[in-house]
Scaffold this motif. Structure first.
Motif, short mmCIF file in Angstrom:
data_model
loop_
_atom_site.label_atom_id
_atom_site.label_comp_id
_atom_site.label_asym_id
_atom_site.label_seq_id
_atom_site.Cartn_x
_atom_site.Cartn_y
_atom_site.Cartn_z
N ASP A 38 0.85 -1.20 0.00
CA ASP A 38 0.00 0.00 0.00
C ASP A 38 0.88 1.24 0.00
O ASP A 38 1.91 1.29 0.68
CB ASP A 38 -0.96 0.04 1.18
N GLN A 39 0.42 2.26 -0.72
CA GLN A 39 1.21 3.50 -0.83
C GLN A 39 1.20 4.30 0.46
O GLN A 39 2.08 5.12 0.69
CB GLN A 39 0.67 4.35 -1.98
N GLU A 40 0.20 4.09 1.30
CA GLU A 40 0.11 4.92 2.51
C GLU A 40 0.13 4.13 3.80
O GLU A 40 0.55 4.64 4.83
CB GLU A 40 -1.18 5.75 2.46
N SER A 44 -5.72 2.99 4.81
CA SER A 44 -5.54 4.43 4.66
C SER A 44 -6.51 5.03 3.65
O SER A 44 -6.66 6.24 3.56
CB SER A 44 -4.10 4.73 4.23
N PRO A 162 5.38 -0.86 2.00
CA PRO A 162 4.76 0.46 1.84
C PRO A 162 5.37 1.23 0.66
O PRO A 162 6.38 1.91 0.81
CB PRO A 162 5.09 1.16 3.17
N LYS A 164 4.23 3.11 -3.47
CA LYS A 164 3.21 3.36 -4.49
C LYS A 164 3.56 2.58 -5.75
O LYS A 164 4.66 2.74 -6.29
CB LYS A 164 3.14 4.85 -4.79
#
Ligand SMILES: Cc1cc2nc3c(=O)[nH]c(=O)nc-3n(C[C@H](O)[C@H](O)[C@H](O)COP(=O)(O)OP(=O)(O)OC[C@H]3O[C@@H](n4cnc5c(N)ncnc54)[C@H](O)[C@@H]3O)c2cc1C
Length: 380
Positions: A38-40, A44, A162, A164
Protein backbone atom coordinates in the motif's frame (compact mmCIF):
# COMPACT_ATOMS: atom_id res chain seq x y z
CA UNK A 1 9.41 -4.31 6.05
CA UNK A 2 11.29 -7.30 4.58
CA UNK A 3 14.25 -6.09 2.49
CA UNK A 4 16.66 -6.83 -0.39
CA UNK A 5 16.59 -10.21 -2.15
CA UNK A 6 12.94 -11.08 -1.97
CA UNK A 7 11.83 -14.66 -2.43
CA UNK A 8 8.97 -15.19 -4.86
CA UNK A 9 5.41 -14.99 -3.62
CA UNK A 10 2.32 -16.84 -4.78
CA UNK A 11 0.23 -13.67 -4.70
CA UNK A 12 0.93 -9.94 -4.64
CA UNK A 13 -1.96 -7.77 -3.46
CA UNK A 14 -1.96 -4.06 -4.25
CA UNK A 15 -4.11 -2.03 -1.83
CA UNK A 16 -4.38 -2.66 1.91
CA UNK A 17 -7.98 -1.62 2.49
CA UNK A 18 -10.53 -4.11 3.79
CA UNK A 19 -10.54 -5.99 0.47
CA UNK A 20 -6.74 -6.29 0.29
CA UNK A 21 -6.35 -7.14 3.99
CA UNK A 22 -9.18 -9.67 4.06
CA UNK A 23 -7.87 -11.33 0.89
CA UNK A 24 -4.32 -11.42 2.31
CA UNK A 25 -5.62 -12.96 5.56
CA UNK A 26 -7.72 -15.60 3.74
CA UNK A 27 -5.03 -16.55 1.20
CA UNK A 28 -2.33 -16.67 3.90
CA UNK A 29 -4.54 -18.94 6.01
CA UNK A 30 -4.89 -21.23 2.99
CA UNK A 31 -1.10 -21.61 2.95
CA UNK A 32 -0.20 -19.18 0.15
CA UNK A 33 2.77 -16.81 0.32
CA UNK A 34 1.33 -13.32 0.16
CA UNK A 35 2.86 -9.85 -0.27
CA UNK A 36 0.64 -6.87 0.55
CA UNK A 37 1.46 -3.40 -0.82
CA UNK A 38 0.00 0.00 0.00
CA UNK A 39 1.21 3.50 -0.83
CA UNK A 40 0.11 4.92 2.51
CA UNK A 41 -0.47 2.16 5.05
CA UNK A 42 -3.08 -0.28 6.26
CA UNK A 43 -6.66 1.02 5.87
CA UNK A 44 -5.54 4.43 4.66
CA UNK A 45 -8.16 4.69 1.88
CA UNK A 46 -11.95 4.39 2.04
CA UNK A 47 -11.66 1.57 4.58
CA UNK A 48 -10.12 3.78 7.25
CA UNK A 49 -13.10 6.15 6.99
CA UNK A 50 -15.79 3.48 7.17
CA UNK A 51 -18.34 3.21 9.93
CA UNK A 52 -17.89 -0.48 9.14
CA UNK A 53 -21.40 -1.65 10.00
CA UNK A 54 -22.14 -5.26 9.18
CA UNK A 55 -25.73 -4.51 8.27
CA UNK A 56 -28.08 -6.22 5.82
CA UNK A 57 -28.87 -4.34 2.63
CA UNK A 58 -32.56 -3.47 2.61
CA UNK A 59 -33.32 -4.10 -1.05
CA UNK A 60 -35.87 -5.78 -3.24
CA UNK A 61 -35.48 -9.35 -4.54
CA UNK A 62 -32.87 -9.96 -7.23
CA UNK A 63 -29.26 -10.95 -7.84
CA UNK A 64 -27.89 -8.13 -5.71
CA UNK A 65 -30.07 -9.08 -2.78
CA UNK A 66 -29.06 -12.74 -3.00
CA UNK A 67 -25.37 -11.87 -2.94
CA UNK A 68 -25.79 -9.33 -0.16
CA UNK A 69 -27.80 -11.76 1.97
CA UNK A 70 -25.12 -14.43 1.68
CA UNK A 71 -22.32 -11.90 2.22
CA UNK A 72 -24.01 -10.46 5.31
CA UNK A 73 -24.40 -13.91 6.92
CA UNK A 74 -20.80 -14.86 6.09
CA UNK A 75 -19.48 -11.53 7.38
CA UNK A 76 -21.27 -11.79 10.75
CA UNK A 77 -19.83 -15.26 11.23
CA UNK A 78 -16.36 -14.25 10.00
CA UNK A 79 -15.84 -11.17 12.18
CA UNK A 80 -17.39 -12.56 15.36
CA UNK A 81 -15.38 -15.80 15.07
CA UNK A 82 -12.00 -14.49 13.89
CA UNK A 83 -11.90 -10.91 15.21
CA UNK A 84 -14.18 -10.74 18.27
CA UNK A 85 -12.03 -8.02 19.92
CA UNK A 86 -12.71 -5.70 16.98
CA UNK A 87 -16.39 -6.57 16.62
CA UNK A 88 -19.21 -5.07 18.64
CA UNK A 89 -22.49 -6.99 18.45
CA UNK A 90 -25.59 -4.89 19.21
CA UNK A 91 -29.22 -4.82 18.10
CA UNK A 92 -29.81 -2.85 14.93
CA UNK A 93 -32.70 -0.48 14.32
CA UNK A 94 -33.17 0.45 10.66
CA UNK A 95 -35.64 3.32 10.16
CA UNK A 96 -36.64 4.25 6.62
CA UNK A 97 -35.81 7.80 5.57
CA UNK A 98 -38.34 8.17 2.75
CA UNK A 99 -41.65 6.62 1.67
CA UNK A 100 -39.81 4.64 -1.07
CA UNK A 101 -37.42 3.21 1.47
CA UNK A 102 -40.38 2.51 3.74
CA UNK A 103 -41.84 0.23 1.06
CA UNK A 104 -38.54 -1.63 0.81
CA UNK A 105 -38.45 -2.11 4.58
CA UNK A 106 -41.98 -3.53 4.60
CA UNK A 107 -41.30 -5.99 1.77
CA UNK A 108 -37.93 -6.92 3.32
CA UNK A 109 -39.78 -7.95 6.50
CA UNK A 110 -41.80 -10.50 4.53
CA UNK A 111 -38.78 -12.09 2.89
CA UNK A 112 -35.96 -11.98 5.41
CA UNK A 113 -34.75 -14.94 7.45
CA UNK A 114 -33.11 -12.56 9.93
CA UNK A 115 -34.69 -12.40 13.35
CA UNK A 116 -36.46 -9.11 14.11
CA UNK A 117 -38.82 -7.94 16.83
CA UNK A 118 -40.70 -4.89 18.15
CA UNK A 119 -38.69 -1.85 19.11
CA UNK A 120 -38.07 -2.11 22.88
CA UNK A 121 -39.74 0.54 25.03
CA UNK A 122 -36.46 2.14 26.19
CA UNK A 123 -35.43 2.69 22.56
CA UNK A 124 -38.85 4.09 21.65
CA UNK A 125 -38.30 6.68 24.40
CA UNK A 126 -34.92 7.63 22.94
CA UNK A 127 -35.94 7.97 19.29
CA UNK A 128 -37.74 11.05 17.91
CA UNK A 129 -41.46 11.01 17.04
CA UNK A 130 -40.59 11.69 13.39
CA UNK A 131 -38.42 8.57 13.31
CA UNK A 132 -41.00 6.42 15.09
CA UNK A 133 -43.65 7.33 12.51
CA UNK A 134 -41.59 5.80 9.68
CA UNK A 135 -41.59 2.08 8.76
CA UNK A 136 -38.69 0.40 10.54
CA UNK A 137 -37.19 -2.95 11.42
CA UNK A 138 -35.44 -3.88 14.67
CA UNK A 139 -32.98 -6.74 14.20
CA UNK A 140 -31.95 -8.63 17.31
CA UNK A 141 -28.39 -8.85 16.00
CA UNK A 142 -26.31 -6.26 14.20
CA UNK A 143 -22.59 -5.58 14.30
CA UNK A 144 -20.01 -2.91 13.79
CA UNK A 145 -16.27 -3.50 13.46
CA UNK A 146 -13.31 -1.30 14.28
CA UNK A 147 -12.23 -0.60 10.69
CA UNK A 148 -8.58 0.27 11.33
CA UNK A 149 -8.19 -2.36 14.05
CA UNK A 150 -9.62 -5.25 12.06
CA UNK A 151 -7.61 -4.43 8.90
CA UNK A 152 -4.39 -4.21 10.94
CA UNK A 153 -5.15 -7.51 12.69
CA UNK A 154 -5.82 -9.21 9.33
CA UNK A 155 -2.48 -8.02 7.97
CA UNK A 156 -0.53 -9.37 10.95
CA UNK A 157 2.03 -11.96 9.83
CA UNK A 158 1.74 -10.88 6.18
CA UNK A 159 4.76 -9.29 4.44
CA UNK A 160 3.77 -5.64 4.00
CA UNK A 161 5.51 -3.26 1.57
CA UNK A 162 4.76 0.46 1.84
CA UNK A 163 5.23 1.94 -1.63
CA UNK A 164 3.21 3.36 -4.49
CA UNK A 165 2.90 1.02 -7.46
CA UNK A 166 3.39 2.92 -10.69
CA UNK A 167 3.56 0.10 -13.22
CA UNK A 168 2.43 -3.48 -13.58
CA UNK A 169 4.83 -5.72 -15.50
CA UNK A 170 4.11 -9.29 -16.56
CA UNK A 171 6.97 -11.33 -18.06
CA UNK A 172 7.56 -15.06 -18.43
CA UNK A 173 4.38 -15.90 -16.56
CA UNK A 174 5.30 -13.76 -13.55
CA UNK A 175 4.07 -10.40 -12.27
CA UNK A 176 6.93 -8.06 -11.32
CA UNK A 177 6.02 -5.22 -9.00
CA UNK A 178 9.15 -3.35 -7.94
CA UNK A 179 11.40 -6.07 -6.46
CA UNK A 180 8.49 -8.41 -5.84
CA UNK A 181 7.57 -11.42 -7.97
CA UNK A 182 4.45 -13.59 -7.98
CA UNK A 183 2.35 -15.69 -10.30
CA UNK A 184 -0.89 -14.04 -9.17
CA UNK A 185 -1.73 -10.37 -8.82
CA UNK A 186 -4.74 -8.96 -6.97
CA UNK A 187 -5.79 -5.35 -7.55
CA UNK A 188 -7.78 -4.00 -4.63
CA UNK A 189 -7.13 -0.29 -5.07
CA UNK A 190 -10.62 1.09 -4.42
CA UNK A 191 -11.38 4.44 -6.06
CA UNK A 192 -7.72 5.25 -6.84
CA UNK A 193 -6.27 5.59 -10.40
CA UNK A 194 -6.53 2.23 -12.14
CA UNK A 195 -2.90 1.37 -13.12
CA UNK A 196 -4.18 -0.30 -16.33
CA UNK A 197 -6.11 0.90 -19.40
CA UNK A 198 -9.44 -0.45 -18.16
CA UNK A 199 -11.76 2.50 -18.80
CA UNK A 200 -14.62 0.05 -19.38
CA UNK A 201 -14.75 -0.80 -15.66
CA UNK A 202 -17.79 1.11 -14.43
CA UNK A 203 -16.73 2.61 -11.12
CA UNK A 204 -17.33 5.91 -9.37
CA UNK A 205 -15.95 7.39 -6.18
CA UNK A 206 -18.45 8.52 -3.53
CA UNK A 207 -16.94 10.76 -0.88
CA UNK A 208 -17.95 10.13 2.71
CA UNK A 209 -17.37 11.80 6.08
CA UNK A 210 -18.07 10.35 9.51
CA UNK A 211 -17.29 11.50 13.01
CA UNK A 212 -16.66 10.01 16.43
CA UNK A 213 -18.18 11.95 19.31
CA UNK A 214 -18.35 11.89 23.08
CA UNK A 215 -21.88 12.39 24.38
CA UNK A 216 -23.65 11.99 27.71
CA UNK A 217 -26.51 10.19 25.87
CA UNK A 218 -26.34 6.41 26.06
CA UNK A 219 -26.92 4.83 22.64
CA UNK A 220 -27.85 1.18 23.25
CA UNK A 221 -28.19 -0.02 19.64
CA UNK A 222 -26.96 0.65 16.14
CA UNK A 223 -29.40 3.02 14.46
CA UNK A 224 -29.62 3.63 10.68
CA UNK A 225 -31.91 6.48 9.64
CA UNK A 226 -30.82 9.64 7.75
CA UNK A 227 -27.34 8.77 9.04
CA UNK A 228 -26.06 5.95 11.23
CA UNK A 229 -25.63 6.55 14.96
CA UNK A 230 -23.87 3.81 16.83
CA UNK A 231 -21.90 2.77 19.87
CA UNK A 232 -18.36 1.70 18.95
CA UNK A 233 -15.81 -0.78 20.24
CA UNK A 234 -14.37 2.21 22.18
CA UNK A 235 -16.20 2.73 25.46
CA UNK A 236 -18.16 6.01 25.57
CA UNK A 237 -17.56 6.86 21.91
CA UNK A 238 -20.49 7.15 19.51
CA UNK A 239 -19.97 7.14 15.73
CA UNK A 240 -22.11 9.22 13.34
CA UNK A 241 -21.86 8.68 9.61
CA UNK A 242 -21.73 9.05 6.84
CA UNK A 243 -22.24 11.69 4.17
CA UNK A 244 -22.64 10.67 0.50
CA UNK A 245 -21.10 13.20 -1.84
CA UNK A 246 -20.79 12.23 -5.50
CA UNK A 247 -19.40 15.66 -6.47
CA UNK A 248 -16.35 16.06 -4.26
CA UNK A 249 -13.12 14.23 -5.13
CA UNK A 250 -9.80 14.53 -3.29
CA UNK A 251 -8.10 14.02 -6.69
CA UNK A 252 -9.57 17.31 -8.00
CA UNK A 253 -7.29 19.38 -5.77
CA UNK A 254 -10.26 21.11 -4.07
CA UNK A 255 -10.21 21.55 -0.30
CA UNK A 256 -12.92 19.65 1.58
CA UNK A 257 -15.02 21.71 4.02
CA UNK A 258 -14.86 19.65 7.24
CA UNK A 259 -17.10 22.02 9.23
CA UNK A 260 -19.86 21.77 6.66
CA UNK A 261 -19.64 17.96 6.77
CA UNK A 262 -19.82 17.95 10.58
CA UNK A 263 -22.88 20.23 10.54
CA UNK A 264 -24.62 17.99 8.03
CA UNK A 265 -23.97 14.87 10.12
CA UNK A 266 -25.14 16.43 13.40
CA UNK A 267 -28.25 17.96 11.79
CA UNK A 268 -29.24 14.62 10.28
CA UNK A 269 -28.52 12.76 13.53
CA UNK A 270 -30.76 15.20 15.43
CA UNK A 271 -33.73 14.07 13.31
CA UNK A 272 -33.40 10.58 14.82
CA UNK A 273 -32.63 11.31 18.47
CA UNK A 274 -31.35 14.00 20.82
CA UNK A 275 -27.66 13.64 21.66
CA UNK A 276 -26.58 15.71 24.68
CA UNK A 277 -23.23 17.36 25.48
CA UNK A 278 -21.58 16.53 22.18
CA UNK A 279 -17.83 16.77 21.77
CA UNK A 280 -16.45 15.83 18.35
CA UNK A 281 -13.22 13.93 18.83
CA UNK A 282 -12.36 12.64 15.36
CA UNK A 283 -13.18 13.07 11.68
CA UNK A 284 -12.75 10.32 9.09
CA UNK A 285 -13.08 10.93 5.37
CA UNK A 286 -12.57 8.79 2.28
CA UNK A 287 -13.89 7.50 -1.01
CA UNK A 288 -16.15 4.52 -1.42
CA UNK A 289 -15.72 2.86 -4.79
CA UNK A 290 -19.14 1.95 -6.16
CA UNK A 291 -19.93 0.01 -9.34
CA UNK A 292 -22.42 1.43 -11.83
CA UNK A 293 -24.79 -1.52 -11.36
CA UNK A 294 -24.28 -1.76 -7.55
CA UNK A 295 -22.93 -5.32 -7.78
CA UNK A 296 -19.41 -5.81 -6.44
CA UNK A 297 -16.59 -6.86 -8.77
CA UNK A 298 -14.43 -9.94 -8.44
CA UNK A 299 -12.72 -11.37 -11.46
CA UNK A 300 -10.24 -11.10 -14.31
CA UNK A 301 -9.71 -7.94 -16.32
CA UNK A 302 -10.13 -7.79 -20.07
CA UNK A 303 -7.14 -6.52 -22.03
CA UNK A 304 -9.22 -4.07 -24.08
CA UNK A 305 -6.68 -3.38 -26.87
CA UNK A 306 -5.87 -7.04 -27.48
CA UNK A 307 -9.54 -8.01 -27.43
CA UNK A 308 -10.59 -5.24 -29.83
CA UNK A 309 -7.77 -6.22 -32.17
CA UNK A 310 -8.95 -9.84 -32.12
CA UNK A 311 -12.64 -8.94 -32.47
CA UNK A 312 -12.87 -5.48 -34.12
CA UNK A 313 -16.60 -5.96 -34.70
CA UNK A 314 -17.17 -5.62 -30.96
CA UNK A 315 -17.09 -1.91 -31.84
CA UNK A 316 -20.24 -2.44 -33.87
CA UNK A 317 -22.05 -4.36 -31.19
CA UNK A 318 -21.07 -7.90 -32.28
CA UNK A 319 -21.71 -10.31 -29.43
CA UNK A 320 -18.74 -12.44 -28.42
CA UNK A 321 -18.74 -14.96 -25.60
CA UNK A 322 -16.72 -13.42 -22.72
CA UNK A 323 -14.57 -16.59 -22.58
CA UNK A 324 -13.17 -15.45 -25.96
CA UNK A 325 -11.93 -12.09 -24.66
CA UNK A 326 -8.22 -11.68 -23.95
CA UNK A 327 -7.58 -11.23 -20.23
CA UNK A 328 -4.56 -10.04 -18.24
CA UNK A 329 -3.09 -13.35 -17.00
CA UNK A 330 -3.59 -14.39 -13.37
CA UNK A 331 -4.84 -10.95 -12.39
CA UNK A 332 -7.97 -10.50 -10.27
CA UNK A 333 -9.68 -7.25 -9.38
CA UNK A 334 -11.77 -6.77 -6.24
CA UNK A 335 -13.70 -3.53 -6.23
CA UNK A 336 -17.07 -1.83 -6.48
CA UNK A 337 -18.41 -2.64 -3.00
CA UNK A 338 -19.76 0.88 -2.53
CA UNK A 339 -20.99 1.40 1.04
CA UNK A 340 -20.81 -2.34 1.83
CA UNK A 341 -17.08 -3.09 1.63
CA UNK A 342 -16.87 -4.55 5.13
CA UNK A 343 -19.98 -6.66 4.59
CA UNK A 344 -18.72 -8.00 1.25
CA UNK A 345 -14.98 -8.46 1.94
CA UNK A 346 -15.13 -11.92 3.64
CA UNK A 347 -17.48 -13.21 0.90
CA UNK A 348 -15.25 -11.91 -1.91
CA UNK A 349 -12.01 -13.04 -0.23
CA UNK A 350 -13.38 -16.57 0.20
CA UNK A 351 -14.27 -16.80 -3.51
CA UNK A 352 -10.87 -15.33 -4.45
CA UNK A 353 -9.16 -18.01 -2.37
CA UNK A 354 -11.26 -20.76 -4.00
CA UNK A 355 -10.32 -19.35 -7.40
CA UNK A 356 -6.58 -19.04 -6.81
CA UNK A 357 -5.95 -22.04 -4.54
CA UNK A 358 -8.62 -24.44 -5.81
CA UNK A 359 -9.05 -23.21 -9.39
CA UNK A 360 -12.80 -22.76 -8.95
CA UNK A 361 -14.42 -20.37 -11.38
CA UNK A 362 -15.89 -17.12 -10.09
CA UNK A 363 -19.57 -16.32 -10.56
CA UNK A 364 -19.63 -14.41 -13.90
CA UNK A 365 -22.18 -11.97 -12.44
CA UNK A 366 -19.29 -10.50 -10.46
CA UNK A 367 -16.90 -10.22 -13.41
CA UNK A 368 -15.59 -6.70 -14.18
CA UNK A 369 -15.76 -7.75 -17.86
CA UNK A 370 -19.57 -7.37 -17.70
CA UNK A 371 -19.01 -3.69 -18.53
CA UNK A 372 -16.74 -4.38 -21.51
CA UNK A 373 -19.14 -5.00 -24.48
CA UNK A 374 -21.10 -1.81 -23.94
CA UNK A 375 -17.89 0.22 -23.62
CA UNK A 376 -16.40 -1.47 -26.73
CA UNK A 377 -19.47 -0.48 -28.77
CA UNK A 378 -18.82 3.17 -27.93
CA UNK A 379 -15.25 2.97 -29.33
CA UNK A 380 -16.25 3.03 -33.00
C1 LIG B 1 -17.43 7.31 5.17
C2 LIG B 1 -17.58 5.88 4.78
C3 LIG B 1 -18.41 5.02 5.52
C4 LIG B 1 -18.55 3.68 5.17
N1 LIG B 1 -19.31 2.85 5.93
C5 LIG B 1 -19.36 1.51 5.65
C6 LIG B 1 -20.11 0.62 6.47
O1 LIG B 1 -20.72 1.01 7.45
N2 LIG B 1 -20.13 -0.71 6.15
C7 LIG B 1 -19.45 -1.19 5.07
O2 LIG B 1 -19.49 -2.41 4.83
N3 LIG B 1 -18.73 -0.36 4.26
C8 LIG B 1 -18.69 0.98 4.53
N4 LIG B 1 -18.01 1.83 3.72
C9 LIG B 1 -17.49 1.32 2.45
C10 LIG B 1 -16.16 0.64 2.60
O3 LIG B 1 -15.31 1.42 3.38
C11 LIG B 1 -15.55 0.45 1.21
O4 LIG B 1 -16.41 -0.33 0.42
C12 LIG B 1 -14.22 -0.22 1.38
O5 LIG B 1 -13.37 0.63 2.09
C13 LIG B 1 -13.57 -0.56 0.07
O6 LIG B 1 -12.34 -1.13 0.42
P1 LIG B 1 -11.19 -1.35 -0.62
O7 LIG B 1 -10.19 -2.20 0.08
O8 LIG B 1 -11.75 -1.85 -1.90
O9 LIG B 1 -10.65 0.13 -0.95
P2 LIG B 1 -9.84 1.17 -0.05
O10 LIG B 1 -10.12 1.02 1.37
O11 LIG B 1 -10.03 2.52 -0.65
O12 LIG B 1 -8.33 0.70 -0.25
C14 LIG B 1 -7.60 0.91 -1.42
C15 LIG B 1 -6.14 1.02 -1.02
O13 LIG B 1 -5.33 0.95 -2.19
C16 LIG B 1 -4.20 1.77 -1.99
N5 LIG B 1 -3.66 2.08 -3.32
C17 LIG B 1 -4.35 2.61 -4.37
N6 LIG B 1 -3.53 2.76 -5.44
C18 LIG B 1 -2.31 2.31 -5.06
C19 LIG B 1 -1.05 2.22 -5.72
N7 LIG B 1 -0.87 2.62 -6.99
N8 LIG B 1 0.02 1.71 -5.04
C20 LIG B 1 -0.13 1.30 -3.74
N9 LIG B 1 -1.30 1.39 -3.06
C21 LIG B 1 -2.38 1.88 -3.72
C22 LIG B 1 -4.76 2.99 -1.26
O14 LIG B 1 -3.73 3.67 -0.55
C23 LIG B 1 -5.80 2.35 -0.33
O15 LIG B 1 -5.30 2.11 0.95
C24 LIG B 1 -17.85 3.17 4.04
C25 LIG B 1 -17.00 4.03 3.31
C26 LIG B 1 -16.88 5.36 3.67
C27 LIG B 1 -15.95 6.23 2.86
Amino acid sequence: MPTSKISPYDVIIIGAGINGCCSAYTLHKAGLRVALIDQEGIASGGSGAAGAFISPKISKAGELKEIMTKAHAEALEFYTTNFPHFTLVKPLLHISNSPEEGEKVESFKHETHLKYSNIPHKIQLLVSDEALRMPSIYFDIGAVVDAQGVCTAMAEGIDFYPFKVERLIHTDGVWEIGDLRAKHLVLSIGAYPKLLPIDYVGLRGIWGHRIDIETSTHVPCILHHHVSISPTTKEGIVAIGATHDVHYSPFSGDVYDVEQGRDMLLTKASKSLKLNNINIINDYTGLRSGSNDYLPMLGSLVDADATLQKYPHLRHGERIDPSEYTYYPNLTMINGSGGYGFVLAPYLAKRLKEHIAEEKSINPILSPSRFFPRWAKRQS
